[in-house]
Scaffold this motif. Structure first.
Motif, mmCIF file in Angstrom:
data_model
loop_
_atom_site.group_PDB
_atom_site.id
_atom_site.type_symbol
_atom_site.label_atom_id
_atom_site.label_comp_id
_atom_site.label_asym_id
_atom_site.label_seq_id
_atom_site.Cartn_x
_atom_site.Cartn_y
_atom_site.Cartn_z
ATOM 1 N N GLY A 1 -3.052 8.641 -17.042
ATOM 2 C CA GLY A 1 -1.716 8.518 -17.597
ATOM 3 C C GLY A 1 -0.609 8.914 -16.647
ATOM 4 O O GLY A 1 0.513 9.232 -17.066
ATOM 5 N N VAL A 2 -0.903 8.874 -15.344
ATOM 6 C CA VAL A 2 0.080 9.246 -14.317
ATOM 7 C C VAL A 2 0.618 7.975 -13.668
ATOM 8 O O VAL A 2 -0.130 6.999 -13.462
ATOM 9 C CB VAL A 2 -0.556 10.180 -13.261
ATOM 10 N N ASP A 3 1.893 7.966 -13.326
ATOM 11 C CA ASP A 3 2.550 6.828 -12.696
ATOM 12 C C ASP A 3 1.913 6.564 -11.331
ATOM 13 O O ASP A 3 2.100 7.342 -10.384
ATOM 14 C CB ASP A 3 4.044 7.119 -12.550
ATOM 15 N N ALA A 4 1.156 5.470 -11.217
ATOM 16 C CA ALA A 4 0.455 5.161 -9.968
ATOM 17 C C ALA A 4 1.426 4.874 -8.835
ATOM 18 O O ALA A 4 1.121 5.136 -7.660
ATOM 19 C CB ALA A 4 -0.481 3.978 -10.164
ATOM 20 N N GLY A 5 2.611 4.338 -9.158
ATOM 21 C CA GLY A 5 3.621 4.104 -8.130
ATOM 22 C C GLY A 5 4.086 5.405 -7.501
ATOM 23 O O GLY A 5 4.279 5.494 -6.284
ATOM 24 N N LYS A 6 4.285 6.430 -8.336
ATOM 25 C CA LYS A 6 4.695 7.736 -7.827
ATOM 26 C C LYS A 6 3.566 8.387 -7.027
ATOM 27 O O LYS A 6 3.815 9.072 -6.024
ATOM 28 C CB LYS A 6 5.100 8.642 -8.989
ATOM 29 N N VAL A 7 2.336 8.186 -7.486
ATOM 30 C CA VAL A 7 1.190 8.703 -6.726
ATOM 31 C C VAL A 7 1.156 8.081 -5.337
ATOM 32 O O VAL A 7 0.992 8.765 -4.327
ATOM 33 C CB VAL A 7 -0.126 8.449 -7.485
ATOM 34 N N ARG A 8 1.306 6.751 -5.295
ATOM 35 C CA ARG A 8 1.325 6.061 -3.997
ATOM 36 C C ARG A 8 2.432 6.617 -3.117
ATOM 37 O O ARG A 8 2.222 6.882 -1.921
ATOM 38 C CB ARG A 8 1.522 4.559 -4.211
ATOM 39 N N ALA B 1 3.779 9.548 -3.161
ATOM 40 C CA ALA B 1 3.423 10.890 -2.698
ATOM 41 C C ALA B 1 2.374 10.836 -1.582
ATOM 42 O O ALA B 1 2.478 11.550 -0.577
ATOM 43 C CB ALA B 1 2.907 11.717 -3.871
ATOM 44 N N LEU B 2 1.378 9.968 -1.749
ATOM 45 C CA LEU B 2 0.293 9.889 -0.762
ATOM 46 C C LEU B 2 0.765 9.335 0.573
ATOM 47 O O LEU B 2 0.211 9.688 1.633
ATOM 48 C CB LEU B 2 -0.847 9.023 -1.307
ATOM 49 N N LEU B 3 1.764 8.471 0.551
ATOM 50 C CA LEU B 3 2.257 7.879 1.797
ATOM 51 C C LEU B 3 2.801 8.925 2.751
ATOM 52 O O LEU B 3 2.843 8.698 3.970
ATOM 53 C CB LEU B 3 3.337 6.833 1.499
ATOM 54 N N GLY B 4 3.201 10.075 2.240
ATOM 55 C CA GLY B 4 3.747 11.126 3.107
ATOM 56 C C GLY B 4 2.717 12.087 3.646
ATOM 57 O O GLY B 4 3.054 12.996 4.413
ATOM 58 N N ASP C 1 0.354 1.415 1.872
ATOM 59 C CA ASP C 1 1.722 0.923 1.774
ATOM 60 C C ASP C 1 1.752 -0.532 1.305
ATOM 61 O O ASP C 1 2.288 -0.842 0.236
ATOM 62 C CB ASP C 1 2.401 1.061 3.140
ATOM 63 N N ILE C 2 1.153 -1.426 2.068
ATOM 64 C CA ILE C 2 1.274 -2.868 1.805
ATOM 65 C C ILE C 2 0.370 -3.313 0.657
ATOM 66 O O ILE C 2 0.823 -3.932 -0.312
ATOM 67 C CB ILE C 2 0.969 -3.663 3.083
ATOM 68 N N HIS C 3 -0.907 -2.991 0.740
ATOM 69 C CA HIS C 3 -1.834 -3.449 -0.298
ATOM 70 C C HIS C 3 -1.663 -2.651 -1.585
ATOM 71 O O HIS C 3 -1.854 -3.199 -2.681
ATOM 72 C CB HIS C 3 -3.268 -3.388 0.215
ATOM 73 N N GLY C 4 -1.324 -1.376 -1.454
ATOM 74 C CA GLY C 4 -1.044 -0.605 -2.662
ATOM 75 C C GLY C 4 0.118 -1.197 -3.446
ATOM 76 O O GLY C 4 0.086 -1.278 -4.676
ATOM 77 N N ARG C 5 1.140 -1.643 -2.718
ATOM 78 C CA ARG C 5 2.272 -2.301 -3.384
ATOM 79 C C ARG C 5 1.822 -3.597 -4.053
ATOM 80 O O ARG C 5 2.221 -3.907 -5.175
ATOM 81 C CB ARG C 5 3.388 -2.589 -2.387
#
Length: 288
Positions: A197-204, A206-209, A218-222
């Protein structure tokens, strides 16, 4: 200005050829499918020929980027293939992703006729091909590599002479292992976030940093989050590449568990409804 042959005007090949032409070179081309010539048929920088043999006869170097190892073999050695029109001193640069073992054999057959070969597969997808910043992994003689390097520089930014014939293809197989396994890891991580139930966009974001940050995240996650699978690199082609990896594993009695799993999933993807989608559609398999 040089007369350069180019065979393979697909998603990757067309922008690569255009970058060579943009630098002032005259491109001599042949295509198995006439429709692929429509994009360049009125461009005076491109001369269309009736066969690979005619391309070879008109040029000092011929670049090829086709789908699979049998396609490379046909372009080189068919009745009207490159070798049929080659003069001693011609250089063939195969930028396809193909079998390293077959590439070594092709290089030997060409060398017997006075033709040099480089295997130079690429990574970076359609965007990298358009922008001219591909990674190019090269196998072959050092002197031949140096002769062709100025042309590589028009198509790529990270250009590495890896070793002798076939070494470029081994490097590309390694690339496809890392890319495939990482796509699967990103797909699983986003699925894990959503299941909680967590926003996967926000997780991505956070992980990018952090250490998990990567171009694939970055690219495929988007792509995964936006449900956009327009192909930068088709699932069918990635499945083919993983098949080549599997053949190399078998030839050297290797067991690579993650690679085997992703290879199987790529085959499933390639034989299903997402075959013509980007290989990041591995994410879709987790949803069904």
């Amino acid at each position: 200005m040089a007369d350069i042959g180019f065979i393979g005007l697909g998603i990757m090949g067309l922008p690569m050829a255009r970058n060579l032409a943009q630098a002032g070179h005259q491109l001599h081309v042949w295509a198995r499918r006439p429709e692929t010539l429509q994009a360049i048929e009125t461009d005076p920088r491109f001369t269309v020929h009736a066969s690979p043999a005619q391309v070879a006869a008109a040029t000092q170097a011929v670049f090829t980027i086709v789908a699979d190892t049998p396609d490379v073999e046909a372009v080189l050695f068919a009745e009207q293939g490159i070798l049929a029109g080659a003069r001693p001193g011609l250089i063939v640069i195969d930028m396809s992703t193909a079998s390293a073992e077959a590439t070594r054999r092709f290089a030997e057959l060409l060398a017997a006729k006075g033709v040099d070969m480089l295997d130079a597969p690429v990574s970076g997808g359609e965007v990298g091909a358009i922008q001219g910043n591909l990674s190019i992994m090269v196998g072959g003689k050092p002197a031949v590599f140096e002769a062709i390097k100025p042309f590589f520089a028009l198509m790529g930014k990270n250009i590495v002479h890896v070793g002798s014939h076939g070494a470029g293809q081994v490097a590309k197989a390694c690339n496809q292992i890392v890319v495939g396994v990482t796509i699967e890891a990103v797909a699983e991580a986003l699925t894990f976030a959503q299941a909680h139930g967590v926003d996967a966009g926000k997780v991505r974001e956070a992980l990018l940093g952090g250490f998990a940050g990567s171009r694939i995240l970055d690219i495929h996650g988007r792509r995964m989050l936006e449900d956009d699978y327009r192909p930068g690199f088709k699932a069918t082609l990635h499945a083919k590449d993983m098949r080549i990896v599997a053949q190399g594993m078998a030839a050297h009695d290797l067991t690579l568990p993650c690679t085997e799993l992703v290879g199987e999933k790529m085959q499933t993807l390639a034989h299903g409804e997402w075959a013509e989608s980007d290989s990041s559609a591995l994410y879709k398999l987790l949803k069904h």
